[in-house]
Design an enzyme around this catalytic site. Sequence first.
Site, PDB file in Angstrom:
ATOM      1  N   CYS A 135      18.444  -1.801 -12.385  1.00  0.00           N
ATOM      2  CA  CYS A 135      16.908  -2.322 -12.484  1.00  0.00           C
ATOM      3  C   CYS A 135      16.968  -2.203 -14.889  1.00  0.00           C
ATOM      4  O   CYS A 135      16.555  -2.477 -15.193  1.00  0.00           O
ATOM      5  CB  CYS A 135      15.507  -2.559 -12.278  1.00  0.00           C
ATOM      6  N   ASP A 193      17.650   2.602  -4.816  1.00  0.00           N
ATOM      7  CA  ASP A 193      16.759   1.331  -6.229  1.00  0.00           C
ATOM      8  C   ASP A 193      16.059   2.108  -6.619  1.00  0.00           C
ATOM      9  O   ASP A 193      15.115   2.340  -7.163  1.00  0.00           O
ATOM     10  CB  ASP A 193      15.851   0.874  -4.942  1.00  0.00           C
ATOM     11  N   PHE A 253      14.107   5.496  -2.696  1.00  0.00           N
ATOM     12  CA  PHE A 253      14.210   5.245  -4.208  1.00  0.00           C
ATOM     13  C   PHE A 253      12.907   3.620  -3.522  1.00  0.00           C
ATOM     14  O   PHE A 253      12.282   2.827  -4.200  1.00  0.00           O
ATOM     15  CB  PHE A 253      14.311   5.043  -5.473  1.00  0.00           C
ATOM     16  N   ASP A 307      10.984   8.601  -1.154  1.00  0.00           N
ATOM     17  CA  ASP A 307      10.254   9.214  -3.335  1.00  0.00           C
ATOM     18  C   ASP A 307      10.334  10.828  -3.487  1.00  0.00           C
ATOM     19  O   ASP A 307       9.844  10.755  -3.012  1.00  0.00           O
ATOM     20  CB  ASP A 307       9.452   7.836  -3.043  1.00  0.00           C
ATOM     21  N   SER A 308       9.727  10.352  -5.101  1.00  0.00           N
ATOM     22  CA  SER A 308      10.213  11.680  -5.334  1.00  0.00           C
ATOM     23  C   SER A 308       8.694  11.733  -5.439  1.00  0.00           C
ATOM     24  O   SER A 308       7.874  12.664  -5.905  1.00  0.00           O
ATOM     25  CB  SER A 308      10.365  12.181  -6.714  1.00  0.00           C
ATOM     26  N   ARG A 331      14.457  -7.520   0.214  1.00  0.00           N
ATOM     27  CA  ARG A 331      13.558  -7.125   0.706  1.00  0.00           C
ATOM     28  C   ARG A 331      13.705  -8.001   2.068  1.00  0.00           C
ATOM     29  O   ARG A 331      14.349  -8.055   4.031  1.00  0.00           O
ATOM     30  CB  ARG A 331      12.144  -6.823   1.146  1.00  0.00           C
TER      31      ARG A 331
HETATM   32  N1  SAH Z   1      12.179  -0.738  -3.624  1.00  0.00           N
HETATM   33  C1  SAH Z   1      10.989  -0.039  -4.222  1.00  0.00           C
HETATM   34  C2  SAH Z   1      11.334   0.157  -5.557  1.00  0.00           C
HETATM   35  C3  SAH Z   1      11.675   1.156  -6.797  1.00  0.00           C
HETATM   36  S1  SAH Z   1      11.734   1.598  -8.399  1.00  0.00           S
HETATM   37  C4  SAH Z   1      10.415  -0.625  -4.349  1.00  0.00           C
HETATM   38  O1  SAH Z   1      10.643  -2.160  -3.134  1.00  0.00           O
HETATM   39  O2  SAH Z   1       8.894  -1.643  -4.587  1.00  0.00           O
HETATM   40  C5  SAH Z   1      11.503   3.307  -8.051  1.00  0.00           C
HETATM   41  C6  SAH Z   1      11.048   4.576  -7.565  1.00  0.00           C
HETATM   42  O3  SAH Z   1      12.235   5.993  -7.986  1.00  0.00           O
HETATM   43  C7  SAH Z   1      10.115   4.823  -7.788  1.00  0.00           C
HETATM   44  O4  SAH Z   1       9.057   4.803  -7.157  1.00  0.00           O
HETATM   45  C8  SAH Z   1      10.165   6.296  -8.623  1.00  0.00           C
HETATM   46  O5  SAH Z   1       8.866   7.568  -8.058  1.00  0.00           O
HETATM   47  C9  SAH Z   1      11.162   6.628  -7.536  1.00  0.00           C
HETATM   48  N2  SAH Z   1      12.157   8.298  -8.305  1.00  0.00           N
HETATM   49  C10 SAH Z   1      12.135   8.417  -9.585  1.00  0.00           C
HETATM   50  N3  SAH Z   1      12.867   9.025  -9.737  1.00  0.00           N
HETATM   51  C11 SAH Z   1      13.547   9.549  -8.101  1.00  0.00           C
HETATM   52  C12 SAH Z   1      14.197  10.675  -7.411  1.00  0.00           C
HETATM   53  N4  SAH Z   1      14.923  11.851  -8.875  1.00  0.00           N
HETATM   54  N5  SAH Z   1      14.116  11.152  -6.352  1.00  0.00           N
HETATM   55  C13 SAH Z   1      13.729  10.157  -5.676  1.00  0.00           C
HETATM   56  N6  SAH Z   1      12.996   9.005  -6.043  1.00  0.00           N
HETATM   57  C14 SAH Z   1      12.772   8.694  -6.946  1.00  0.00           C
END
Ligand code: SAH
Length: 391
Positions: A334, A294, A225, A247-248, A209
């Site tokens: 990850c 991510d 994400f 995000d979803s 970040r």
């Molecule tokens: N980048 C974030 C962590 C990401 S974790 C940080 O720095 O804090 C992965 C995320 O993807 C989760 O919040 C989850 O809700 C989201 N997610 C999972 N499947 C998804 C999709 N199909 N579309 C959008 N978001 C999604």
Amino acid sequence: MLSIFLKPGRERPVLNGHPWVFSGAIERLEGDSESIGVVDVHDHKRSWLARGFYNPKSQIRARVLTWRKEEIDRDFFARRLSHALAFRRAHLDDSTNAYRIVNGEGDFLPGLTIDRYGGFLVCQFFTAGMAVFKNDIVDYLSRIDPVEGVFERSEGRIGDEEGLEPSVGVLSGQSPPDLIEIEENSFKFLVDIKRGQKTGFFLDQRDNRAFLSAIAQGQAVLNSFSYSGAFSVYAYGGRAKEVVTLDSSMHALELAEQSLQLNGFGDSPGEILKADAFSYLKEIEQKFDLIVLDPPSLAHRRGDAAPAAGGYKFLNLHALKHLTPGGVLLTFSCSQHVPLDLFQKIVFGAAIDAGRKVALIKRLGQPIDHPVSLHHPEGEYLKGLALRALD
Ligand code: SAH
């Protein structure tokens, strides 16, 4: 005490310091085979190799704690914990009060993670043996590093594979409030310790970040994400022109909105979108100068690596298509089961299919509070590539 004896030739990983002994490596066992306590590991000639925890319900029958003949007791954990904590204290400054104190195998404490969020600790005991020492571990930590409360979040896949019942709740002190305010590199975030993903926040992305913030000035950013919007806060902090936070999960986006407000970015240009990132990236027309990709782990087991490759390729292909000339993509995996070389090959394939030429400007990974034992490369689960598109 329980003893296991390995099949001929299967002692090499243990001698090399790998902490996992799989059921298939074990020739014979002496003692109570239903025990979940301490086990001595020997080679087939009865030479002593290591000592760890045994779990008859797990494919990983033993997890090695030490390669010395030392007692596994309260003092053993005190030594390992003080070592882990001292390192964090020496290397993280006052601008960050949320970090990982114990990172499992990377701190030579397999089956244990402990995160600090301001005045609270969140613990996860992922092996039956480690859970036996729960009180000793919490008592010791509370003495050397007093906090307002310690909360347990032992739940999820790893515990299931170990045959452990989920265990969630207060272990000592006060119950944490529903949202805790933490600071990371002087940015403020709200963390939901009790219900949030992982232990509430993705502490492992801290350095990445900061890297994004350093290159965000004047850029149109897509944070896909996003979870609780941490990359977005850093992007605005680095003077991004606008940020789309996607995000979803509605719960994650509510946290993102509050964290943006907390840092004074509530009215900054951009939007917060609840959407499926796969469809969004495929369908939008807009282009971005900086995209963060991510996704959650797409491969939970070794056998999932091939199908996961398709998912990663799709995301990277469409992200690269939506990058402006000279734009930068920060792309992550990850998943422990997708090693860096495979991930890089997948992204290479995506670049070819997207018709883009890209240069690697930086490899991204875990920060110092998420160490990886060199003897346990599986611990390096987070890998990322910062890529710049030519035109
Ligand atoms: N980048 C974030 C962590 C990401 S974790 C940080 O720095 O804090 C992965 C995320 O993807 C989760 O919040 C989850 O809700 C989201 N997610 C999972 N499947 C998804 C999709 N199909 N579309 C959008 N978001 C999604």
